[in-house]
Design a protein around this motif. Structure first.
Motif, PDB file in Angstrom:
ATOM      1  N   THR A  30       0.669  -1.305   0.006  1.00 30.19           N
ATOM      2  CA  THR A  30      -0.115  -0.037   0.023  1.00 30.19           C
ATOM      3  C   THR A  30       0.698   1.302  -0.145  1.00 30.19           C
ATOM      4  O   THR A  30       0.373   2.350  -0.947  1.00 30.19           O
ATOM      5  N   PHE A  31       1.970   1.146   0.704  1.00 28.17           N
ATOM      6  CA  PHE A  31       2.920   2.397   0.677  1.00 28.17           C
ATOM      7  C   PHE A  31       4.139   2.283  -0.184  1.00 28.17           C
ATOM      8  O   PHE A  31       5.155   3.012  -0.203  1.00 28.17           O
ATOM      9  N   ASP A  32       3.946   1.483  -1.274  1.00 30.22           N
ATOM     10  CA  ASP A  32       5.016   1.404  -2.376  1.00 30.22           C
ATOM     11  C   ASP A  32       4.941   2.449  -3.126  1.00 30.22           C
ATOM     12  O   ASP A  32       3.936   3.464  -3.459  1.00 30.22           O
ATOM     13  N   TYR A  33       5.911   3.155  -3.878  1.00 34.96           N
ATOM     14  CA  TYR A  33       6.168   3.911  -4.947  1.00 34.96           C
ATOM     15  C   TYR A  33       5.388   3.567  -6.005  1.00 34.96           C
ATOM     16  O   TYR A  33       5.800   2.185  -6.449  1.00 34.96           O
ATOM     17  N   ASN A  34       4.436   4.203  -6.847  1.00 31.37           N
ATOM     18  CA  ASN A  34       3.743   3.781  -7.752  1.00 31.37           C
ATOM     19  C   ASN A  34       4.195   4.540  -8.969  1.00 31.37           C
ATOM     20  O   ASN A  34       3.940   5.827  -9.044  1.00 31.37           O
TER      21      ASN A  34
END
Length: 522
Positions: free
Chosen positions: A62-66
């Motif tokens: 959920t807190f990954d860089y996209n």
């Protein structure tokens, strides 16, 4: 000939060595260690731990860089109307080319904010020779536009705060702990089953020996009666009765061998061995525990044992972790009842350049003429009028909290009951063992006395056979009493969570776990 015998001796020795190596030493610690790698229930529960760890990784996503990007190219031909003044400068149709590239990097923080950086580049040309300022520039003269934007969004109602944003991660971590605790409890339960199966195997092994000895006593009685019949001290009819009893004893010995075979395979089943591997289990090497060395005390207080269970039992720890996870899910469902109200602040920078060539492409981001710099804020609001999804999930979570409370209380209740039963079984097994030993000694003495009386004609064959059967029965009852005492020790160990020892991340079985009562009383 000597060489033949020498070769035959070597061959027999080799087969004996291979056979001995194929045997599995039936020691409680060794077979328990095998179970950690072979028992399917233990292995399956270990996989559940790994699965829960993968779940945390999913939630961390959920807190990954996209990073998102897109590139498009468009070519068009537009037929001008006759009245279109551009017909004066070009031959219809109007031809145009365009390239559109965009990229954005989005990051959701654990503090609930959302940051986004975006970049857009647009190139466009046509065969119309004039630019936007009605200047003659020639056909297919390019227009470059570049824009960089940064925005930061802060949820004000739904999803606001670190406590809500990280709920999924915290729930997944709790389920890792829950599965680890269940793994410990499964290990303890499976080692308990191995212990029970081992004592059954050992009892069957010793029982076979009792039946073989009893059969030998009947054969001795038959030989003794034969001598007495020859000396005209006993009637010929006694031999028929003894032969009938011998046949029955031989039948019981066959049954005992079958019970030993079944007990061996059941022990292999508990360990996690195949049928072929179970057949390789050797004779049991561990004897029954002795009461004197077990640390047993009469009238033990149950409270220390209950306290030990609360501190050590993996299933109770697992239930507590699930309770925490469900409470977090309830908090999240409660937060989702709120409307979505987000405040976004943004700044942007853009510029344009005209002309062809790679230098014009790059200068579109820094060109002084045509620069566009700005910033602002926006407020977005979203709320389903009926909000049935959020309301339904909230009701489900609320019920789950109450249901988990029932499960936790029931687990605690059953542990208390099981500890009471285990302590009572242990106390009664000690009394039963003492009485069984006394009974066996008395029956052995009575049988020996009856044998002497039979030899001198002071008793009947029927009485002697009865005393012999009672002595054999008392031996078997004593073995069963020892098995019951041994089972009571490991059952109490399991119920108090003291059957296994944990060093760092590894579980192991201590030898005294099968032989001593947990030393936890104040």
């Amino acid at each position: 000939m000597r060489a033949y015998y020498f070769f035959f001796t070597i061959l027999i020795g080799a087969f004996t060595s291979i056979y001995s190596q194929s045997k599995i030493k039936c020691d409680l610690i060794e077979i328990s260690s095998i179970a950690f790698n072979k028992n399917p229930n233990i292995i399956s529960t270990y996989y559940a731990v790994q699965n829960a760890e993968a779940g945390v990784q999913v939630q961390a996503g959920t807190f990954d860089y996209n990073l998102n990007s897109g590139l498009s190219y468009q070519r068009s031909r537009y037929n001008l109307y006759d009245a279109d003044p551009r017909n004066e400068f070009i031959d219809s149709p109007l031809k145009s080319n365009s390239v559109d590239f965009s990229a954005n990097l989005l990051k959701r923080f654990r503090t609930s904010q959302i940051a986004e950086v975006s970049l857009r580049y647009l190139y466009k040309d046509s065969n119309f020779p004039f630019n936007n300022f009605n200047e003659f520039v020639g056909p297919f003269y390019g227009n470059h536009t570049g824009v960089v934007n940064f925005s930061l969004t802060q949820p004000l109602l739904r999803g606001r705060g670190k406590r809500i944003a990280t709920t999924g991660e915290r729930i997944s971590n709790l389920y890792i702990d829950k599965n680890k605790n269940e793994y410990e409890f499964t290990n303890s339960y499976e080692i308990l089953q191995i212990g029970l199966a081992y004592w059954s195997y050992y009892t069957a092994f010793k029982s076979l020996d009792v039946y073989i000895q009893n059969e030998a006593r009947v054969r001795n009685l038959l030989e003794m009666t034969n001598e007495l019949v020859k000396a005209d001290k006993k009637p010929q009819g006694d031999l028929a009765q003894i032969n009938a009893d011998l046949t029955n004893q031989e039948r019981l010995t066959v049954v005992a061998r079958q019970n030993l075979y079944n007990a061996r395979l059941n022990l292999g089943r508990a360990i996690g061995l195949s049928e072929q591997e179970s057949q390789q289990l050797d004779d049991p090497v561990n004897d029954f525990p002795a009461v004197a060395q077990s640390g047993y005390k009469q009238n033990s207080n149950k409270e220390p044992f209950l306290k030990a269970a609360i501190e050590n039992r993996g299933d109770l720890k697992a239930v507590k972790k699930v309770t925490e996870a469900i409470e977090l899910q309830y908090q999240l469902a409660e937060n989702n009842l709120k409307p979505q109200l987000d405040l976004t602040g943004f700044v942007y920078y853009g510029s344009t350049s005209n002309g062809n060539g790679i230098d014009k492409t790059l200068s579109s981001f820094v060109n002084n003429q045509g620069q566009d710099v700005g910033g602002g804020a926006k407020l977005t609001f979203s709320f389903p009028l009926n909000n049935n999804i959020a309301k339904g999930n909230y009701s489900i979570s609320k019920i789950a909290v109450k249901d988990q409370e029932v499960i936790a209380n029931n687990t605690q209740r059953n542990i208390e009951l099981n500890i009471n039963i285990a302590l009572n079984n242990l106390s009664n097994s000690v009394l039963i063992l003492e009485k069984a030993k006394e009974s066996m000694m008395f029956y052995q003495q009575a049988f020996n006395n009856e044998q002497e009386k039979f030899q001198i004609g002071l008793t009947t064959l029927f009485n002697l056979m009865q005393f012999q059967e009672r002595f054999t029965y008392s031996e078997l009852e004593y073995l069963n009493a020892e098995q019951q005492f041994s089972n009571a020790i490991i059952s109490l160990r399991h119920e108090t969570g003291t059957l296994l020892s944990k060093e760092k991340q590894d579980l192991s079985v201590l030898q005294n776990a099968f032989y001593t009562v947990p030393n936890i009383e104040n």
